[in-house]
Design an enzyme around this catalytic site. Sequence first.
Site, short mmCIF file in Angstrom:
data_model
loop_
_atom_site.label_atom_id
_atom_site.label_comp_id
_atom_site.label_asym_id
_atom_site.label_seq_id
_atom_site.Cartn_x
_atom_site.Cartn_y
_atom_site.Cartn_z
N LYS A 178 6.75 27.28 17.40
CA LYS A 178 5.38 27.80 17.47
C LYS A 178 4.92 27.97 18.92
CE LYS A 178 4.55 28.43 13.15
NZ LYS A 178 4.35 29.81 12.63
N THR A 194 -1.62 25.17 1.88
CA THR A 194 -0.76 26.29 1.54
C THR A 194 0.53 25.74 0.95
OG1 THR A 194 0.48 26.36 3.63
CG2 THR A 194 -1.64 27.53 3.58
N GLY A 201 -0.85 32.10 0.07
CA GLY A 201 -1.45 31.38 1.17
C GLY A 201 -2.28 32.23 2.13
N ILE A 202 -2.09 31.97 3.41
CA ILE A 202 -2.87 32.65 4.44
C ILE A 202 -2.62 34.15 4.44
CG2 ILE A 202 -3.18 32.87 6.94
CD1 ILE A 202 -2.54 29.85 7.13
N TYR A 228 9.76 22.58 14.72
CA TYR A 228 8.66 23.46 14.31
C TYR A 228 7.72 23.69 15.49
CZ TYR A 228 4.61 25.13 11.63
OH TYR A 228 3.54 25.85 11.15
N VAL A 231 12.19 39.36 6.37
CA VAL A 231 12.14 39.51 7.83
C VAL A 231 13.39 38.97 8.52
CG1 VAL A 231 9.62 39.52 7.97
CG2 VAL A 231 10.85 37.34 8.07
#
Length: 254
Positions: A155, A186, A22-23, A151, A64
């Site tokens: 963010k 994505t 993806g990104i 979500y 992570v």
Amino acid sequence: MAYERLFRLDGRRAVVIGAGSGIGRESALALAAHGADVVCADRDLAAATATAERCGGAARLLDVLDTGELRAAAAAEHPVDVLVFTAATNVRKRLLDYTGEEFDRVVALNLRASFEVIRAFGAGMVERGRGSIIGFASIRASVTEPGQGVYSATKAGLVQLLRTAAAEFGPSGVRVNAIAPGVVETPLTKQIKDNPAWYDAYAAKSALGRWATAEEMAGAVVYLASDAASFVTGSVLHVDGGWTAVDGRFDPPN
């Protein structure tokens, strides 16, 4: 000012977390194309390796959610000039349907892990007196809809973490910014793409009338990583096709 080299990243070391797809993958390829030495980090080592092979970089296995592993990676890859992190997850449910476990899972990756990423890599940048940190937020940091509550909250929290890091790291010469994509094709948005009505509704919401590709996020990454953005910090760069500029689709008569 050598404007012809404004976007060049020669001699700079970049770590891209989430580079396996993806990104993140497109970010790694774009940074390398502008001269950066790129470390492609991902919890999927095979995917990270595939990206690294395409951009002439190195691959690193990285989870992570493991703070110790994250700090070890930051120490091993030091010095880092550019950090890009894209890892995120979403559970699309209304608030009354959410479970505590689902809430914890989304917050753990989107917010807690981001907190640790910023700290782990930011410390070395502050010590050296330079660097650029780029985190991927979302339009959901500022606009939301049913089923996006947790979500969106993470963010929005990420944006404020990045802004705070910009304020705290800025005196040491470290820049920290967020990119806020709109709807991008994505793996994270596959659930929507598999539903034609849902997919088309999202496409119609933006001013450009379509979804973005992951490649269309890469220019913003290169910009924020480069000297072209030398006085840009604490900012949220919306790459959303005009989604947040448009309120409604009614076209008034002449």
